[in-house]
Design a protein around this motif. Structure first.
Motif, PDB file in Angstrom:
ATOM      1  N   ASP A  45      32.582  16.929  59.532  1.00 32.47           N
ATOM      2  CA  ASP A  45      32.680  17.813  58.361  1.00 32.47           C
ATOM      3  C   ASP A  45      31.407  18.668  58.263  1.00 32.47           C
ATOM      4  N   ASP A  49      23.585  17.700  59.009  1.00 34.85           N
ATOM      5  CA  ASP A  49      23.302  16.728  60.069  1.00 34.85           C
ATOM      6  C   ASP A  49      24.425  16.690  61.101  1.00 34.85           C
ATOM      7  N   GLY A 160      32.360  12.101  59.600  1.00 30.54           N
ATOM      8  CA  GLY A 160      32.744  12.549  58.260  1.00 30.54           C
ATOM      9  C   GLY A 160      33.633  11.462  57.661  1.00 30.54           C
ATOM     10  N   ASN A 201      30.526   9.008  53.460  1.00 32.24           N
ATOM     11  CA  ASN A 201      31.725   9.115  54.309  1.00 32.24           C
ATOM     12  C   ASN A 201      32.762   8.042  53.976  1.00 32.24           C
ATOM     13  N   ASP A 275      24.148  11.814  61.175  1.00 32.65           N
ATOM     14  CA  ASP A 275      25.254  11.911  62.136  1.00 32.65           C
ATOM     15  C   ASP A 275      24.781  11.947  63.584  1.00 32.65           C
TER      16      ASP A 275
HETATM   17 CA    CA Z   1      28.948  14.308  58.269  1.00 30.65          CA
END
Ligand code: CA
Ligand code: BDR
Length: 349
Positions: A45, A49, A160, A201, A275
């Motif tokens: 998403d 990051d 995400g 998330n 991420d």
């Molecule tokens: Ca993310």
């Protein structure tokens, strides 16, 4: 996003303030090598990051990036899709297909993190339009097709909310058996970030996360316990800029946006690049230490909604007839992580 800890001071065993500190164990996630790159799909998403995670994947010869699929999360899903296309264009990877997935959670709620990532998902950064467009089949069908077509199992890095992955498991169970590993960013052994119980998330779609953690697919959970050690600061953004590549400049600008927010909110001088840790774990075999846990997701509507309840205490697991269903990240070498990112972005256009 938190103030910095110096992982070097922690030694080999993590210092999460828990009753039981599960000792580091051998990893179960596969990793790629230059000789045998790991086929990988990123479900994302983007996201500040996320943008660094995608850049790391694009720059790593240890990975063969098959697709980037998008999910609503940090920003509206259409923006996330546009960001994915533009980021891949900036990174010189128009060859990587992009497909758009779920706009919101399985059961309909929509949680956003625009206060962190900006309305656009990528702060104030302006990226050139990409010549590519999203694949019309959509994220879940694209992942299923790539899995079916791949001669070898494929790893997925969901960075995400887990909505697309849960839909994939439900709609395409046969293709899902081709997933070698889910190396996901989400959850926390300890405190959350969106709520004191839950990480973003997971709380964005706890029901999807529940489906994923119950699936039996091998999982590595890169949660806040380890991502809050994966910190960049102004020195790191200066190093990124010093490489002179446009892509590194983008990474620096995105990180500076997060650093500005963090300073404003808490006085912190660092920002967690959550991420990118999930991708880094698939690139460098000994960067992240993991420990086996049984992870259950709280799907109730009380104050712990979205909490990942992590149990690594052997006595309790045995007593309750449970076995670990995930490797959970516990320690990362911050210096090596920073160098990995700077080197990666220095190789991009
Ligand atoms: Ca993310
Ligand atoms: C996670 O939430 C998002 O805001 C970040 O992109 C990351 O995936 C961290 O909690």
């Amino acid at each position: 996003m938190s103030a910095g800890h110096n992982v070097e001071d922690w030694g080999a065993v993590h210092a999460i303030p828990t009753y039981h500190k599960a000792p580091a164990s051998p990893r179960t996630a596969p990793f790629g090598t230059r000789e045998r790159p790991l086929p990988l799909i990123i479900d994302s998403d983007p996201g500040l990051d996320d943008a660094l995670a995608i850049g790391l994947a694009c720059a790593s010869p240890e990975l063969r990036l098959l697709a980037v699929t998008t999910v609503g999360g940090n920003a509206d899903v259409h923006r996330c899709t546009e960001n994915a296309l533009r980021l891949l264009h900036a990174y010189g990877r128009d060859d990587v297909p992009v497909a758009e997935g779920a706009a919101g959670a399985l059961l309909g709620s929509v949680v956003r993190a625009t206060e962190v990532h900006g309305e656009s998902g990528i702060g104030n950064t302006q990226l050139d339009p990409a010549p590519t467009t999203p694949r019309p089949e959509g994220a879940v069908a694209l992942i299923a097709r790539l899995l079916a077509e791949s001669p070898e199992p494929v790893a997925i890095a969901p960075i995400g909310p887990l909505t697309n992955i849960a839909l994939l498991l439900r709609e395409y169970p046969r293709q899902a058996s081709k997933i070698s590993h889910l190396c996901l960013m989400g959850g926390s052994i300890g405190e959350g970030n969106t709520t004191s119980s839950a990480e973003f998330n997971i709380v964005a779609d706890p029901d999807a996360a529940d489906v994923v953690f119950r699936s039996g697919i091998p999982i590595t959970m890169i949660g806040l316990d380890v991502t809050h050690q994966a910190l960049l600061d102004r020195e790191a953004t200066a190093s990124l800029r010093a490489t002179g590549t446009r892509s590194a400049g983008i990474a620096a600008e995105l990180t500076d946006f997060a650093l500005d927010r963090n300073r404003e909110w808490s006085g912190a001088t660092t920002t967690a690049i959550h991420d990118a840790v999930a991708v880094a774990h698939l690139v460098v075999p000994d960067l992240v230490a993991v420990a086996p846990y049984h992870v259950a997701v709280d799907t109730t509507h009380g104050p712990a909604r979205g909490r990942t309840v992590c149990d690594g205490l052997p006595y309790r697991l045995q007593r309750d007839g449970r076995t670990p269903n995930a490797d959970v990240g516990i320690v990362i070498d911050r210096g090596r992580f920073t160098r990995l990112l700077v080197d990666a972005f220095s190789r991009l256009p």
